[in-house]
Design a protein around this motif. Structure first.
Motif, PDB file in Angstrom:
ATOM      1  N   VAL A  12       0.952  -1.201   0.027  1.00 32.61           N
ATOM      2  CA  VAL A  12      -0.090  -0.109  -0.001  1.00 32.61           C
ATOM      3  C   VAL A  12       0.945   1.269  -0.011  1.00 32.61           C
ATOM      4  O   VAL A  12       1.888   1.513   0.884  1.00 32.61           O
ATOM      5  CB  VAL A  12      -0.829   0.018   1.070  1.00 32.61           C
ATOM      6  N   VAL A  13       0.542   2.122  -0.992  1.00 37.59           N
ATOM      7  CA  VAL A  13       1.340   3.584  -1.110  1.00 37.59           C
ATOM      8  C   VAL A  13       0.109   4.483  -1.328  1.00 37.59           C
ATOM      9  O   VAL A  13      -0.552   4.358  -2.171  1.00 37.59           O
ATOM     10  CB  VAL A  13       2.371   3.075  -2.421  1.00 37.59           C
ATOM     11  N   CYS A  22       3.484  -2.602 -11.166  1.00 34.31           N
ATOM     12  CA  CYS A  22       3.787  -1.421 -10.640  1.00 34.31           C
ATOM     13  C   CYS A  22       4.939  -1.694  -9.383  1.00 34.31           C
ATOM     14  O   CYS A  22       5.516  -0.894  -8.544  1.00 34.31           O
ATOM     15  CB  CYS A  22       3.051  -0.356 -10.002  1.00 34.31           C
ATOM     16  N   VAL A  23       5.313  -3.076  -9.287  1.00 32.64           N
ATOM     17  CA  VAL A  23       6.015  -3.437  -7.915  1.00 32.64           C
ATOM     18  C   VAL A  23       7.335  -4.275  -8.647  1.00 32.64           C
ATOM     19  O   VAL A  23       7.076  -5.116  -9.193  1.00 32.64           O
ATOM     20  CB  VAL A  23       5.115  -4.377  -6.981  1.00 32.64           C
ATOM     21  N   ASP A  24       8.390  -3.953  -8.150  1.00 36.89           N
ATOM     22  CA  ASP A  24       9.553  -4.655  -8.560  1.00 36.89           C
ATOM     23  C   ASP A  24       9.824  -6.044  -7.860  1.00 36.89           C
ATOM     24  O   ASP A  24       9.161  -6.208  -6.812  1.00 36.89           O
ATOM     25  CB  ASP A  24      10.871  -3.810  -8.500  1.00 36.89           C
ATOM     26  N   VAL A  28       9.188  -3.476  -3.918  1.00 36.30           N
ATOM     27  CA  VAL A  28       8.980  -1.890  -3.906  1.00 36.30           C
ATOM     28  C   VAL A  28       8.359  -1.162  -5.258  1.00 36.30           C
ATOM     29  O   VAL A  28       8.748  -1.872  -6.446  1.00 36.30           O
ATOM     30  CB  VAL A  28      10.614  -1.152  -3.649  1.00 36.30           C
ATOM     31  N   GLY A  29       7.727  -0.360  -5.237  1.00 34.08           N
ATOM     32  CA  GLY A  29       7.224   0.281  -6.214  1.00 34.08           C
ATOM     33  C   GLY A  29       6.457   1.686  -6.134  1.00 34.08           C
ATOM     34  O   GLY A  29       6.644   2.294  -4.922  1.00 34.08           O
ATOM     35  N   VAL A  90      -9.537   6.101  -6.949  1.00 33.63           N
ATOM     36  CA  VAL A  90      -9.135   7.474  -7.251  1.00 33.63           C
ATOM     37  C   VAL A  90      -7.641   7.778  -7.120  1.00 33.63           C
ATOM     38  O   VAL A  90      -7.143   8.560  -7.890  1.00 33.63           O
ATOM     39  CB  VAL A  90      -9.874   8.538  -6.333  1.00 33.63           C
ATOM     40  N   ARG A  91      -7.071   6.731  -6.239  1.00 32.58           N
ATOM     41  CA  ARG A  91      -5.694   6.889  -6.083  1.00 32.58           C
ATOM     42  C   ARG A  91      -4.664   6.301  -7.199  1.00 32.58           C
ATOM     43  O   ARG A  91      -3.563   6.495  -7.262  1.00 32.58           O
ATOM     44  CB  ARG A  91      -5.081   6.676  -4.623  1.00 32.58           C
TER      45      ARG A  91
END
Length: 138
Positions: A12-13, A22-24, A28-29, A90-91
């Motif tokens: 979660v970001v 979107c995550v390596d 991390v991403g 929306v995020r």
């Protein structure tokens, strides 16, 4: 709709789980970058860019209206349910610096992986037979 129940498993970001693409590999991403290695994996292994599970037909792409008009998408293929889920959050930016005003959902029976002309540039995806196109309201 096709595909499994949507479960975005990434970290979660900024209050939203990151899509698989979107995550390596280190976990991390960010919402504003598609990881090229994951994007290629999605294409070659036919897995969803959102949940990371195996794709079935129809295959969905979600992107900006310009991408839909050009017929070439930056975010990897998805299950239709996954595409709708992330477009409704929306995020989510799906590898873009900014979220488009409206997402466009395109379903297809197949697609081509478009490799970049120059090393280091991102890959893209071209649906080869559009089944349906829908503008998703925010």
């Amino acid at each position: 709709m096709s595909g499994p129940t949507v479960v975005v498993r990434g970290p979660v970001v900024d209050g939203a789980a990151l899509p698989f693409a979107c995550v390596d590999d280190a976990g991390v991403g960010s919402h504003d970058q598609v990881v090229k290695k994951r994007a290629i994996r999605c294409a070659l292994s036919r897995i969803c860019g959102v949940c990371g599970s195996t794709l079935a037909r129809p295959i969905a792409f979600v992107g900006s209206s310009d991408e839909a008009l050009d017929g070439e998408f930056a975010f990897p293929p998805c299950h239709e349910a996954c595409a709708r889920e992330v477009a409704g959050e929306v995020r989510q930016r799906l590898g873009r610096p900014e979220r488009p005003r409206r997402w466009v959902l395109v379903t297809t029976a197949g697609f081509d992986l478009v490799r970049p002309a120059r090393r280091g540039e991102p890959v893209s995806f071209r649906p080869n037979s559009v089944l349906a196109r829908e503008t998703l309201e925010p």
